[in-house]
Scaffold this active site. Sequence first.
Site, PDB file in Angstrom:
ATOM      1  N   ASP A 174      53.254  41.180  50.328  1.00 16.51           N
ATOM      2  CA  ASP A 174      51.688  41.129  49.825  1.00 16.51           C
ATOM      3  C   ASP A 174      51.684  40.064  48.694  1.00 16.51           C
ATOM      4  OD1 ASP A 174      50.333  42.236  51.760  1.00 16.51           O
ATOM      5  OD2 ASP A 174      49.973  43.963  50.807  1.00 16.51           O
TER       6      ASP A 174
ATOM      7  N   ARG B 236      40.646  48.233  44.064  1.00 17.63           N
ATOM      8  CA  ARG B 236      40.761  46.611  43.986  1.00 17.63           C
ATOM      9  C   ARG B 236      39.226  45.858  43.879  1.00 17.63           C
ATOM     10  NH1 ARG B 236      44.473  44.977  49.250  1.00 17.63           N
ATOM     11  NH2 ARG B 236      44.190  43.003  48.131  1.00 17.63           N
TER      12      ARG B 236
ATOM     13  N   THR C 174      57.305  44.360  49.074  1.00 19.91           N
ATOM     14  CA  THR C 174      56.316  43.803  49.900  1.00 19.91           C
ATOM     15  C   THR C 174      56.053  42.575  49.943  1.00 19.91           C
ATOM     16  OG1 THR C 174      53.686  44.124  50.039  1.00 19.91           O
ATOM     17  CG2 THR C 174      54.788  44.092  48.036  1.00 19.91           C
TER      18      THR C 174
ATOM     19  N   LYS D 127      33.657  34.360  44.908  1.00 14.73           N
ATOM     20  CA  LYS D 127      34.025  35.499  44.849  1.00 14.73           C
ATOM     21  C   LYS D 127      35.515  35.403  44.345  1.00 14.73           C
ATOM     22  CE  LYS D 127      35.304  36.729  49.423  1.00 14.73           C
ATOM     23  NZ  LYS D 127      34.871  37.525  50.689  1.00 14.73           N
TER      24      LYS D 127
ATOM     25  N   ASP E  11      58.474  49.737  51.628  1.00 19.06           N
ATOM     26  CA  ASP E  11      57.489  48.894  52.173  1.00 19.06           C
ATOM     27  C   ASP E  11      56.084  49.188  51.609  1.00 19.06           C
ATOM     28  OD1 ASP E  11      56.124  46.598  53.464  1.00 19.06           O
ATOM     29  OD2 ASP E  11      55.972  47.833  55.073  1.00 19.06           O
ATOM     30  N   LYS E  12      55.317  48.366  51.639  1.00 11.80           N
ATOM     31  CA  LYS E  12      53.667  48.955  51.114  1.00 11.80           C
ATOM     32  C   LYS E  12      52.762  49.040  52.334  1.00 11.80           C
ATOM     33  CE  LYS E  12      50.395  46.439  49.834  1.00 11.80           C
ATOM     34  NZ  LYS E  12      49.302  46.720  50.709  1.00 11.80           N
ATOM     35  N   THR E  13      52.568  47.836  52.953  1.00 10.69           N
ATOM     36  CA  THR E  13      51.554  48.088  53.996  1.00 10.69           C
ATOM     37  C   THR E  13      51.995  48.752  55.235  1.00 10.69           C
ATOM     38  OG1 THR E  13      51.063  45.549  53.610  1.00 10.69           O
ATOM     39  CG2 THR E  13      50.301  46.486  55.507  1.00 10.69           C
TER      40      THR E  13
ATOM     41  N   GLU F 199      38.434  41.459  53.212  1.00 15.98           N
ATOM     42  CA  GLU F 199      37.470  40.832  53.597  1.00 15.98           C
ATOM     43  C   GLU F 199      36.576  41.458  54.652  1.00 15.98           C
ATOM     44  OE1 GLU F 199      37.878  36.552  54.875  1.00 15.98           O
ATOM     45  OE2 GLU F 199      37.503  36.008  52.822  1.00 15.98           O
TER      46      GLU F 199
END
Length: 1022
Positions: free
Chosen positions: A552, A469, A550, A435, A248-250, A365
Amino acid sequence: MEGHQSWRCNKETMNLDGETNLKIKQALEVTLDLNEDIKFREVRQTIKCEDPNANLYSFVGSMEWKGQQYPLSPLQLLLRDSKLRNTDYIYGAVIFTGHDTKVMQNATDPPSKRSKIEKKMDKIIYILMSSLLMIALLGSFFFGIWTKEDLRDGKLKRWYLRPDASTIFYDPKRAAVASFFHLLTALMLYSYFIPISLYISIEMVKLLQALFINQDIEMYHEESDKPTHARTSNLNEELGMVDTILSDKTGTLTCNMMEFIKCSIAGTAYGQGVTEVERAMAMRKGARLDDDIENGGHKDNKIDDSPHVKGFNFKDPRIMDGNWIHEPNRDMIRDFFRLLAICHTCIAETDENGKVSYEAESPDEAAFVIAARELGFEFYKRSPSTIIVREWDPSQNVVEKRKYELLNILEFSSSRKRMSVIVKEPEGRILLLSKGADSVMFRRLAPNGRKIEEATRRHINEYSDSGLRTLVLAYRVLDDKEYKEFNEKLNAAKTSVSADRDEKIEQAADSIETDLILLGATAVEDKLQKGVPECIDKLAQAGIKIWVLTGDKMETAINIGFACSLLRQGMTQIIITLEQSDIIAMEKTGDKFAIAKASKQRVMDQIEVGIKQIPPSTKVSTESFALIIDGKSLTYALEDDVKLKFLDLAIKCASVICCRSSPKQKALVTRLVKQVTHKVTLAIGDGANDVGMLQEADIGVGISGAEGMQAVMASDVAVAQFRFLERLLLVHGHWCYRRISVMICYFFYKNVTFGVTIFLYEAFASFSGKPAYNDWFLSLYNVFFTSLPVIALGVFDQDVSARLCIQYPQLYQEGVQNVLFSWRRIIGWMLNGVMNAVLIFFFCITAFEDQAFRQDGQVAGLDALGVVMYTCIVWVVNCQMALSVNYFTIIQHIFIWGSITFWYLFLLVYGAINPRFSTTAYMVFIEQLAPALSFWLVTLFVVMATLVPYFSYAAIQIRFFPMFHNKIQWKRYLGKAEDPEVARQLSSRHRTSSQQRMVGISARRDGKAMQITMETELEVRE
């Protein structure tokens, strides 16, 4: 819905997709007045929706309200297992319950897990049982023939069995029945071929191994006070055989915490912080990289005593503390941070002390608004129609409240890749603030807004190389007429009930998001857990493949891939996605069959193209490939007629990243890799959405992080940080695999040695059923005289130290390739046992059969011969153990030599007991064998002669055909094992062309070095 805003609520989807950031759900505009219980008395609604399915990220439905049809989307769907945040209560209608809910559709049944070595061990037991039955049948067959011929013409052939006055067991007239009874006797007698105590010994060893894993201080996380915990001991050896890690990533690779670290404004790069990727690269090169040496030599020598702010890791004296006002581009800097403070969907919360905190849909954010606040532009409050920002004016040292009228929000989507807001300033100007990703933002710039484009692009590339990022920030000023026309167009699109409603909204947004003026770009670091890049590098050097599964978005997953060095510049990305205009257009028609058919064909086409890109294995290539696939495409890639091609492509790639994966897809991908490759898979995750994957993998590793304990409770091993996987696999995994493999082989060896001597004596005694040894000798062989040394080997043995296991990660491949428990090695140990048994039997028989062995001329009887053979066996199998041990401890010395000593003590004590109990062992050692010099000489000769073949084989193998651990042991003996240059040379010689590093910091460094070399060669040629 009633919450912070009357039409929106916040939810947390940690149990679904592992993300802890808040997401916004909102009601349809036509139902906004339904905010009290009494208003529902006359409500009559009809909701039509899709059938229950496992897709977490899509929903198709409609609601009939007052004769009108209104489309429903995932924005109106609140899934089971998500949690409401900042919301007092909601009104809603239940559409799915029980097993029809998406979380239950993603659930998988927990499987029962056994290691591959245990399964193979069962096969060996079956083979030994078959061999036992075969030799028992063979012996019974010959026994029947010889029994039938015992009494012929009144002559007794085997007179000592008294066939003329025998019971049924030796009756020549009933030879067939005697043969059957002999078969039963033989099955019991040869049962010592089967190491029943092996299972008990393995369980003891695995339990002790698990305790050592739990007590390893190197895998203890002090911050959270959590040690590594092996929740089951069944899979210890599998930790040393892992071929593929599915992660997994997060919360697993990352801390799920974004930090604003750098930015580019008006073509100038700001921010002197160093990312973890940059620091790791510098460490690999042996260079020192200070946080204060970055960006054109700017350096702040002051000691920074300010407390760390979560989400903000920006350091640059040119901007901080209000110094931006002295910069030549101060107006653009002001507009840049104003945009960050306004262009978002965050919610500000003020505590009783007046401190403002933020709830955001995504961590990045939150990082943007925190950065704006720390630099003097504090987002303070919002309502459905206004945004209030508190700005600090450094020139006058005053804080000014600026109230912006919020006119429109053009929300982010994966297809738009940008977000915009339209606001009216206190001065009356209407601004569009936007953005988004550089791929969509640069082409929307006005001709007069591109002055800093080249410098901004260069900075974005530098930030991407550092694993950051990036987002591009731009704005434009709107006149009243232009905004009015746009607003009418947008409202008309929103109130449309046609199938192309979303497309009309997007077209309206596209029409206004043009002619932008570039301000700059942001760079945030998705904070990796400590040591993740280094851990991935070591695992990649060990030859372990790493897949990331993931929930995401694709852009996020790709960025984190660069951050942890799974992706690198120069790596060819094979992207499989259905986010394409023709597929999106077809989805709006609503024809499910046509959509599914076209989508599946598109996925198959992209897979075929990807396979053709990769050169065949016969061709040597330094090019590396990464496969990136989204959740929609994965749905079709996992279908029965496509999944093998998908897996073929994935296996050929150095990195695989599956984005927008549902929990069920994670489990299905894991099952596919496990079942088709037949290699050991390890899944690691930290959230409830990872449970299916952890249960499906051969080994499930749960991270006891911030997302609850669901993953830990479903795991086989729990760790506090991803980086502990390095030591868990490369050290403990390797040791456990080696210990268990050698232990099992040795167990079979010693039982075969013992069993074959019983069989040979049976054959020597014409299969009469008479055992060569006393009954207690038979019973205690596996209990006292040979069991403890093998347990000590399984717990303490090490071929190399923990430090060298880390320094030489290629050593791990011995487990992946299963070289220590291959059929060749198992059969070799068994043949060694057969050879030892044959040598022991014939040397002892030859030494004692015909000649006297005592001074008074007595020859050896069966009792003495049995003790001599048993003594030789005890010596041989224990000395064999001593030859097999790589790492002696005082415990192993005590167990090996203590087992031999205990045999002699047992002979003394047991032989002195009343003959009614000691039977054939009565005084054998004290009166017959101990006084006889020949007994000691024969024991010494037989032990040495029996061990010479194995010793010679081992010496030749180590000298001329060394395995990798033999090479390391030799370097350690020479005192060179820890020399980095020796380690590099030894590892590079051992690594084959198919094992070249393709991912990790080392691969990124090697790729960069190769690129510089090629550029230098081109310059020389020119």
